[in-house]
Design a protein around this motif. Structure first.
Motif, PDB file in Angstrom:
ATOM      1  N   LYS A 136    -114.422  26.487 -34.878  1.00  0.00           N
ATOM      2  CA  LYS A 136    -115.654  26.023 -34.248  1.00  0.00           C
ATOM      3  C   LYS A 136    -115.373  25.020 -33.130  1.00  0.00           C
ATOM      4  N   TYR A 137    -114.402  24.137 -33.373  1.00  0.00           N
ATOM      5  CA  TYR A 137    -114.107  23.090 -32.396  1.00  0.00           C
ATOM      6  C   TYR A 137    -112.872  23.408 -31.555  1.00  0.00           C
ATOM      7  N   ARG A 138    -112.562  24.678 -31.420  1.00  0.00           N
ATOM      8  CA  ARG A 138    -111.385  25.079 -30.644  1.00  0.00           C
ATOM      9  C   ARG A 138    -111.516  24.665 -29.171  1.00  0.00           C
ATOM     10  N   LYS A 139    -112.725  24.847 -28.596  1.00  0.00           N
ATOM     11  CA  LYS A 139    -112.934  24.467 -27.197  1.00  0.00           C
ATOM     12  C   LYS A 139    -112.792  22.958 -27.012  1.00  0.00           C
ATOM     13  N   MET A 140    -113.318  22.206 -27.978  1.00  0.00           N
ATOM     14  CA  MET A 140    -113.177  20.749 -27.913  1.00  0.00           C
ATOM     15  C   MET A 140    -111.703  20.359 -28.035  1.00  0.00           C
ATOM     16  N   ALA A 141    -110.981  21.065 -28.911  1.00  0.00           N
ATOM     17  CA  ALA A 141    -109.545  20.807 -29.074  1.00  0.00           C
ATOM     18  C   ALA A 141    -108.799  21.072 -27.772  1.00  0.00           C
ATOM     19  N   LEU A 142    -109.216  22.127 -27.054  1.00  0.00           N
ATOM     20  CA  LEU A 142    -108.591  22.448 -25.771  1.00  0.00           C
ATOM     21  C   LEU A 142    -108.758  21.295 -24.787  1.00  0.00           C
ATOM     22  N   VAL A 143    -109.963  20.722 -24.744  1.00  0.00           N
ATOM     23  CA  VAL A 143    -110.221  19.588 -23.851  1.00  0.00           C
ATOM     24  C   VAL A 143    -109.357  18.391 -24.238  1.00  0.00           C
ATOM     25  N   ILE A 144    -109.262  18.115 -25.557  1.00  0.00           N
ATOM     26  CA  ILE A 144    -108.448  16.994 -26.041  1.00  0.00           C
ATOM     27  C   ILE A 144    -106.982  17.198 -25.694  1.00  0.00           C
ATOM     28  N   VAL A 145    -106.505  18.439 -25.868  1.00  0.00           N
ATOM     29  CA  VAL A 145    -105.107  18.761 -25.541  1.00  0.00           C
ATOM     30  C   VAL A 145    -104.834  18.525 -24.061  1.00  0.00           C
ATOM     31  N   LEU A 146    -105.751  18.943 -23.210  1.00  0.00           N
ATOM     32  CA  LEU A 146    -105.575  18.753 -21.765  1.00  0.00           C
ATOM     33  C   LEU A 146    -105.577  17.265 -21.410  1.00  0.00           C
ATOM     34  N   ILE A 147    -106.418  16.492 -22.107  1.00  0.00           N
ATOM     35  CA  ILE A 147    -106.444  15.046 -21.870  1.00  0.00           C
ATOM     36  C   ILE A 147    -105.116  14.414 -22.287  1.00  0.00           C
ATOM     37  N   LEU A 148    -104.619  14.810 -23.477  1.00  0.00           N
ATOM     38  CA  LEU A 148    -103.322  14.307 -23.951  1.00  0.00           C
ATOM     39  C   LEU A 148    -102.198  14.714 -23.005  1.00  0.00           C
ATOM     40  N   SER A 149    -102.265  15.941 -22.502  1.00  0.00           N
ATOM     41  CA  SER A 149    -101.253  16.424 -21.560  1.00  0.00           C
ATOM     42  C   SER A 149    -101.267  15.596 -20.281  1.00  0.00           C
ATOM     43  N   ALA A 150    -102.486  15.233 -19.837  1.00  0.00           N
ATOM     44  CA  ALA A 150    -102.618  14.418 -18.635  1.00  0.00           C
ATOM     45  C   ALA A 150    -102.056  13.012 -18.839  1.00  0.00           C
ATOM     46  N   LEU A 204     -88.123  19.673 -32.771  1.00  0.00           N
ATOM     47  CA  LEU A 204     -88.540  20.658 -31.768  1.00  0.00           C
ATOM     48  C   LEU A 204     -89.381  19.964 -30.692  1.00  0.00           C
ATOM     49  N   GLY A 205     -90.287  19.086 -31.137  1.00  0.00           N
ATOM     50  CA  GLY A 205     -91.093  18.314 -30.196  1.00  0.00           C
ATOM     51  C   GLY A 205     -90.258  17.362 -29.366  1.00  0.00           C
ATOM     52  N   VAL A 206     -89.257  16.740 -29.997  1.00  0.00           N
ATOM     53  CA  VAL A 206     -88.357  15.828 -29.280  1.00  0.00           C
ATOM     54  C   VAL A 206     -87.605  16.583 -28.179  1.00  0.00           C
ATOM     55  N   LEU A 207     -87.096  17.762 -28.505  1.00  0.00           N
ATOM     56  CA  LEU A 207     -86.380  18.566 -27.511  1.00  0.00           C
ATOM     57  C   LEU A 207     -87.311  19.002 -26.379  1.00  0.00           C
ATOM     58  N   PHE A 208     -88.541  19.368 -26.751  1.00  0.00           N
ATOM     59  CA  PHE A 208     -89.521  19.759 -25.734  1.00  0.00           C
ATOM     60  C   PHE A 208     -89.829  18.578 -24.815  1.00  0.00           C
ATOM     61  N   GLY A 209     -90.003  17.398 -25.410  1.00  0.00           N
ATOM     62  CA  GLY A 209     -90.268  16.206 -24.613  1.00  0.00           C
ATOM     63  C   GLY A 209     -89.115  15.852 -23.695  1.00  0.00           C
ATOM     64  N   TYR A 210     -87.888  16.034 -24.209  1.00  0.00           N
ATOM     65  CA  TYR A 210     -86.705  15.664 -23.427  1.00  0.00           C
ATOM     66  C   TYR A 210     -86.396  16.665 -22.317  1.00  0.00           C
ATOM     67  N   TYR A 211     -86.519  17.952 -22.635  1.00  0.00           N
ATOM     68  CA  TYR A 211     -86.129  18.980 -21.663  1.00  0.00           C
ATOM     69  C   TYR A 211     -87.266  19.462 -20.771  1.00  0.00           C
ATOM     70  N   GLN A 229     -99.205  19.777 -16.655  1.00  0.00           N
ATOM     71  CA  GLN A 229    -100.180  19.700 -17.740  1.00  0.00           C
ATOM     72  C   GLN A 229    -100.315  21.036 -18.469  1.00  0.00           C
ATOM     73  N   ILE A 230    -100.276  22.124 -17.715  1.00  0.00           N
ATOM     74  CA  ILE A 230    -100.359  23.457 -18.334  1.00  0.00           C
ATOM     75  C   ILE A 230     -99.118  23.738 -19.168  1.00  0.00           C
ATOM     76  N   VAL A 231     -97.948  23.373 -18.639  1.00  0.00           N
ATOM     77  CA  VAL A 231     -96.685  23.590 -19.358  1.00  0.00           C
ATOM     78  C   VAL A 231     -96.697  22.873 -20.698  1.00  0.00           C
ATOM     79  N   VAL A 232     -97.265  21.647 -20.735  1.00  0.00           N
ATOM     80  CA  VAL A 232     -97.327  20.880 -21.977  1.00  0.00           C
ATOM     81  C   VAL A 232     -98.425  21.413 -22.895  1.00  0.00           C
ATOM     82  N   ALA A 233     -99.543  21.825 -22.307  1.00  0.00           N
ATOM     83  CA  ALA A 233    -100.696  22.257 -23.108  1.00  0.00           C
ATOM     84  C   ALA A 233    -100.425  23.563 -23.859  1.00  0.00           C
ATOM     85  N   ILE A 234     -99.652  24.463 -23.278  1.00  0.00           N
ATOM     86  CA  ILE A 234     -99.427  25.787 -23.885  1.00  0.00           C
ATOM     87  C   ILE A 234     -98.838  25.699 -25.296  1.00  0.00           C
TER      88      ILE A 234
END
Length: 280
Positions: free
Chosen positions: A220-234, A148-155, A244-249
């Protein structure tokens, strides 16, 4: 001559475990090589259809975003006729090297379920019967999430990256003549990174099983996870907010699913502990 009995995990020494691991790795490598050989033969399909697909403006992702832009009456680069890029190879062995390594990575991606199977065969003898019972769907679930991740990455990720970077210019004097290795690397990184990223629920499941993670910690660390996800998306997408938003969702959705999975695991462990106390 009597057949040698296989030792139980408790009877095996460290060297026995290493020997067992070696054969699992050998079989996994052999599977990757066999699939890579098949991929090597189908060179035209792998490169012209799969790898160079996101370079063509008739790619499904571009048509989808173009239809959305047309519906809202917005001008979009996704509605163009072609991308202003040319793929070239500047090294003598550039194309052959790309062919070899692309075939190997195709073997790794397509052989992922079997690699997981060999890994599971190595780990499972050390688990309790009830742990093996609750983990029977591990290979199927992990493989499904990976593909599923591979298809998301490809498409999604790959075409967004190629479209943004391929049309970006600092000056009209500079032409985008992309090296073959750079182009293949972009597609491969998008696909592999998303495939691994989609394994988050599986990782959280096992971390919860060993007591390193709880639902409370994840919340507890959901907000921190959000920041990490945005960094990974970037990191894995071009530097525009939309991509970045499309990947982060989907990653944030997976994170929320992981919290639910962690909660289920904790409840099961609590029931087991209660049953043990009642039995005493």
């Amino acid at each position: 001559m009597a057949k040698k009995q296989k030792k139980s995990p408790d009877e095996m020494s460290f060297l026995d475990h290493l020997e067992e691991l070696r054969w699992h790795l050998v079989r996994s490598t052999l599977a990757v090589v066999i699939i890579a050989c098949v991929a090597f033969v189908f060179k035209s399909f792998i490169f012209d259809v799969i790898l160079f697909g996101p370079k063509n403006m008739d790619f499904p992702t571009y048509r989808f975003f173009c239809q959305i832009a047309t519906y809202f009456g917005v001008t979009s680069e996704f509605c163009g006729d072609s991308l202003p890029i040319t793929i070239q190879s500047r090294l003598m062995a550039g194309q052959f090297s790309a062919h070899i390594w692309t075939s190997i990575w195709a073997g790794v991606i397509l052989g992922f379920p079997y690699i997981l199977y060999e890994l599971w065969k190595f780990i499972s003898p050390g688990l309790y019967e009830n742990e093996r019972k609750h983990s029977r769907g591990f290979i199927l679930t992990a493989s499904f999430l990976f593909f599923l991740g591979v298809l998301f990455g490809y498409y999604v990720v790959a075409p967004l990256s190629i479209n943004f970077l391929g049309t970006y210019q600092v000056s009209s004097e500079v032409l985008n003549q992309i090296d073959l290795a750079s182009y293949v690397s972009t597609v491969r990184a998008s696909v592999i990174a998303c495939g691994i990223m989609f394994e988050l629920p599986i990782v959280i499941y096992f971390l919860t099983k060993v007591g390193l993670v709880t639902p409370e910690i994840l919340k507890k660390y959901r907000k921190m996870a959000l920041v990490i996800v945005l960094i990974l998306s970037a990191i894995i997408t071009p530097p525009d907010v939309t991509s970045q938003i499309v990947v982060a969702i989907p990653v944030l959705i997976l994170y929320q699913i992981s919290i639910h999975i962690s909660r289920i695991v904790v409840k099961r462990e609590a029931k087991k502990e209660k049953a043990k106390k009642d039995a005493k």
